[in-house]
Design an enzyme around this catalytic site. Structure first.
Site, short mmCIF file in Angstrom:
data_model
loop_
_atom_site.label_atom_id
_atom_site.label_comp_id
_atom_site.label_asym_id
_atom_site.label_seq_id
_atom_site.Cartn_x
_atom_site.Cartn_y
_atom_site.Cartn_z
N ASP A 1 47.04 31.85 47.77
CA ASP A 1 46.73 31.09 46.57
C ASP A 1 46.74 31.98 45.33
O ASP A 1 46.19 33.09 45.34
CB ASP A 1 45.34 30.45 46.72
CG ASP A 1 44.89 29.73 45.48
OD1 ASP A 1 45.51 28.71 45.13
OD2 ASP A 1 43.92 30.19 44.83
N GLU B 1 51.69 31.18 45.92
CA GLU B 1 51.63 30.46 44.66
C GLU B 1 51.56 31.52 43.58
O GLU B 1 50.70 32.40 43.64
CB GLU B 1 50.40 29.56 44.59
CG GLU B 1 50.27 28.83 43.25
CD GLU B 1 48.91 28.21 43.05
OE1 GLU B 1 48.83 27.21 42.31
OE2 GLU B 1 47.92 28.72 43.61
#
Length: 600
Positions: A259, A292
Site C-alpha cells: 500500500d 500502489e
C-alpha cells in the site's frame, strides 16, 4: 543498506520446539522489560546489544502474554502472531507448523494469468465467509483473490489500513489456522491469494512503539499519518521484511500488494524487500509483488516488482464514464480520451507530465509490458472514498459501463475487480472504523471535511449527511448481498463470465511477450488500441464510450472475439463506431506504427 547480520534477533515470540519459546523485543528506550504470562509467571528479558531484550523459556503454543515496560505499562507484542481479542488484550504464542496443509504441491500461477478479485474479509463474514465464495469465483473466471489488510486493528470494523500489529491476523475475522485453511482451500480451487500489506505507517490507536522504541520513526520526515517510519535502521527494516516473509512462507500467500509506497521515504528498502523475498522464496513458486505508487516509478517495475495499480487508467476512464472532474479527477478533465490512449499504449498517463499542483509526476513507462499495470474500473478506494460509497453502475450509463468492462477484461493489462462488480451490487462500500471517544470524533469530522473540495458537499449541512465511519450501521450497509436476483444483475454476471472465458481461452495463452503497438484517438471518448501478442498475433480493441457516432476504419481479416452491442461488425465495415460500443478482434498482422508516442 546491508542485509541483516547473523546475530540480529527475530522480532516477537518464536517457538524453538513444542515446549520452548524465545521472546525478543527491540526496546532501545526501555530500561527493563519482562514478559507476563497467563500462567502468572513474570520473566525478565535479558538486555542485549543495540536495544534488544531477549529470553528463552518454557512456554507452549497457546500461551497468552504481554510485555511489561519499566514496570509502568503492559503492551502487546508488536510482532504478535495472534491476539486473544482486541489490541488491548494479550498476545498469543502461535505454532507456525501446526496447520496440516492439504494442497502441498501448489506452486501458484504465472502473473500473466492473473484476474484479481479484491475483497474485504470482514464484510463477507470473516475467513470462513470468504471461503464459501471460492467455488463461485473460480467458476466465474477469477484466478486470484486479494484480501484487504488483515493486520490487527482496534475494534472489529475497519478497512484494515489502521492496523497496529502487522504480524497478527485480525482476531474478529478468525484464527491464524482459519486463515491458512482459507488459503489452502483457495489453492484447491486453483486460486492464488494476494494480501494487501501496509508498511508506510501504523494506525493511530493501540501503537505503543513511541513509548519504548522511538527509533521506529523519524521526526524529520512526515507522512499523512504522522512521523515517517525510519527504514534506515536495520531493526526496523527487518521488522517489515520478516513480516512479508511470514505471510509468503508460513501462510503461503501467493503475493503481496504494498500500500502507498510513495509514503515510504527510503526507496532502497523496497528494493531490499523484493530482493530478500526473491532470494528466500522457492524459485519454483510463482510469487507476485505489486505496489500502489502515486509517484508512478516505472523503475520499480523493472526490478523485483511485477506490477503497479494503475490509478491513471482508472481516473481517465472514470471521467469519461461519469463526467466527474472534482478533486484529483481534475487532472483528467481536459484530455481524458488522449490520456486513455496513452494509458493503453504506454501504461502510465503521467510520465513526468505536470499535474494540477504544477508538479511533474511519474517516469516513462512505454518500455514496460502491459502486464506491468493492474487496470480496474473501481476498487476499495475508488468506491469507499466517495462520500456515499456509490458504485460505478449507479453513476455511469449502463451501455458505456459494459463497453468499459470489455476493455478491462480483454486488454492485455491485468484486470482487477472489486467484490460485487460482477453482479452490480446494490450496496455501497463506505468508509468504516470502530474507534471510540475523541479519536472517533476526529475521524468523523476529518472524513466529512475531506469532501470540501467536491461541489456536491461544499455546504457543511450536506457534509453532515455523510455516514459516520464509526457507526455499526455504516459497516452493515457495506456488506454486499450475494443473492443475485434482478435480471440486470444476472446479465452483468453473464457478461463477466463470458468475457473471462474469452480471456482465458484466446488471450492469456498469448500474453507472454506482449507489447503495445499504439493507440489512436477516434473522437471524444473513442479510441482504437493495438497490442502485438507473444505469438505474433495482434489484439485490437475499438472502444467508444461517448454518446456520439465516430468514424472508424475496420481491421481486415480479423477474427472477432467480442462485440458490444451485437452486430457492431457490420457497422464498422461501413466506417461507423456507434455510441457505447466496443469491438475486440484478433489477427495475424505486421507490426503497426506506434501512434501515441509523445514523451513529457
Amino acid at each position: 543498506m546491508s542485509s541483516r547480520t547473523p546475530d540480529t534477533w527475530t522480532h516477537g515470540a518464536v517457538m524453538l520446539d513444542a515446549e520452548h519459546t524465545r521472546f525478543a523485543l527491540w526496546a532501545p528506550d526501555a530500561f527493563f522489560v519482562s514478559v507476563e504470562l497467563d500462567t502468572g509467571d513474570s520473566i525478565p528479558l535479558l538486555p542485549q546489544a543495540d536495544g534488544w531484550f531477549v529470553i528463552q523459556t518454557r512456554c507452549p503454543a497457546g500461551t497468552r502474554y504481554r510485555y511489561n515496560i519499566d514496570g509502568e505499562v503492559e503492551v502487546p507484542d508488536p510482532a504478535s502472531r495472534a491476539q486473544a481479542g482486541d489490541i488491548d488484550r494479550q498476545s498469543v504464542v502461535v505454532d507456525p507448523h501446526a496447520y496440516p496443509w492439504r494442497h502441498t504441491r501448489w506452486s501458484g500461477r504465472p502473473w500473466y494469468e492473473a484476474v484479481i478479485y479484491e475483497l474485504h474479509v470482514g464484510t463477507l463474514g470473516g475467513f470462513e465467509g470468504v471461503e464459501q465464495q471460492l467455488a463461485r469465483l473460480a467458476g466465474l473466471g477469477v484466478t486470484a483473490i486479494e484480501l484487504m489488510p488483515l493486520a490487527q486493528f482496534p475494534g472489529d470494523r475497519n478497512w484494515g489500513y489502521d492496523g497496529v500489529l502487522p504480524y497478527a491476523p485480525q482476531a474478529s475475522y478468525g484464527t491464524p489456522e482459519q486463515l491458512k485453511h482459507l488459503i489452502d482451500s483457495a489453492h484447491g480451487h486453483g486460486l492464488s491469494v494476494i494480501l494487501d500489506v501496509v508498511y508506510n505507517h501504523f494506525g493511530p490507536d493501540g501503537n505503543y512503539l513511541h513509548r519504548y522504541a522511538k527509533g521506529f520513526f523519524r521526526e524529520d520526515k512526515h507522512t499523512p499519518w504522522g512521523a515517517a517510519i525510519d527504514f534506515r535502521r536495520r531493526e526496523v527494516r527487518d521488522f517489515f521484511i520478516d513480516n512479508a516473509l511470514m505471510w509468503l512462507l508460513e501462510y503461503r500467500f501467493d503475493g503481496l500488494r504494498l500500500d502507498a509506497v510513495h509514503a515510504i521515504e527510503d526507496p532502497d528498502f523496497l528494493q531490499e524487500l523484493a530482493a530478500r523475498i526473491r532470494e528466500q522464496v522457492d524459485p519454483t513458486r510463482h510469487v507476485w509483488l505489486t505496489v500502489e505508487n502515486e509517484h508512478n516509478q516505472a523503475s520499480l517495475l523493472e526490478h523485483g516488482y511485477d506490477a503497479q495499480w494503475n490509478d491513471d487508467g482508472h481516473n481517465a476512464l472514470h471521467v469519461l464514464l461519469t463526467g466527474e472532474t472534482d478533486a484529483y479527477y481534475a487532472d483528467y478533465a481536459e484530455q481524458p480520451t488522449e490520456q486513455l490512449a496513452r494509458c493503453l499504449s504506454q501504461g502510465f498517463v503521467f510520465q513526468g507530465h505536470i499535474n494540477r499542483h504544477g508538479q511533474p509526476r511519474g517516469e516513462p513507462s512505454g518500455h514496460l509490458p502491459p502486464s506491468a499495470f493492474v487496470l480496474f474500473l473501481q476498487n476499495h478506494d475508488q468506491i469507499g472514498n466517495r462520500a456515499l460509497g456509490e458504485r460505478l453502475h449507479q453513476l455511469a450509463p449502463t451501455q458505456a459501463l459494459q463497453a468499459a468492462t470489455v476493455l478491462l477484461l480483454l486488454s492485455p493489462m491485468i484486470p482487477l475487480l472489486f467484490m460485487g462488480d460482477e453482479f452490480s451490487a446494490r450496496q455501497p462500500f463506505l468508509f468504516f472504523t470502530s474507534h471510540h471517544g475523541e479519536l472517533a470524533e476526529r475521524v468523523r469530522e476529518g472524513r466529512r471535511n475531506e469532501f470540501k473540495a467536491f461541489r456536491a458537499f461544499a455546504d457543511p449541512e450536506k457534509r453532515r449527511a455523510i455516514p459516520d465511519p464509526n457507526a455499526a450501521s455504516t459497516f452493515e450497509a457495506s456488506r454486499p448481498s450475494l443473492q443475485v436476483q434482478q435480471p440486470e444483475q444476472l446479465d452483468t454476471e453473464a457478461l463477466y463470465r463470458h468475457l473471462l472465458k474469452i480471456r482465458r481461452e484466446d488471450i492469456v495463452p498469448r500474453l507472454p511477450g506482449a507489447h503495445a503497438l499504439g493507440a489512436e484517438v477516434l473522437g471524444h471518448g473513442a479510441v482504437s488500441a493495438r497490442w502485438q501478442l507473444g505469438d505474433g498475433s495482434v489484439l485490437r480493441i475499438d472502444l467508444n464510450l461517448s454518446d456520439q457516432t465516430v468514424e472508424h476504419t475496420s481491421a481486415e481479416d480479423a477474427r472477432i472475439l467480442f462485440e458490444h452491442p451485437e452486430q457492431v461488425t457490420g457497422l464498422l465495415q461501413k466506417g461507423i463506431l456507434t455510441p457505447y460500443s466496443v469491438l475486440v478482434s484478433l489477427t495475424q498482422a505486421t507490426i503497426l506504427p506506434n501512434i501515441i508516442g509523445e514523451r513529457p
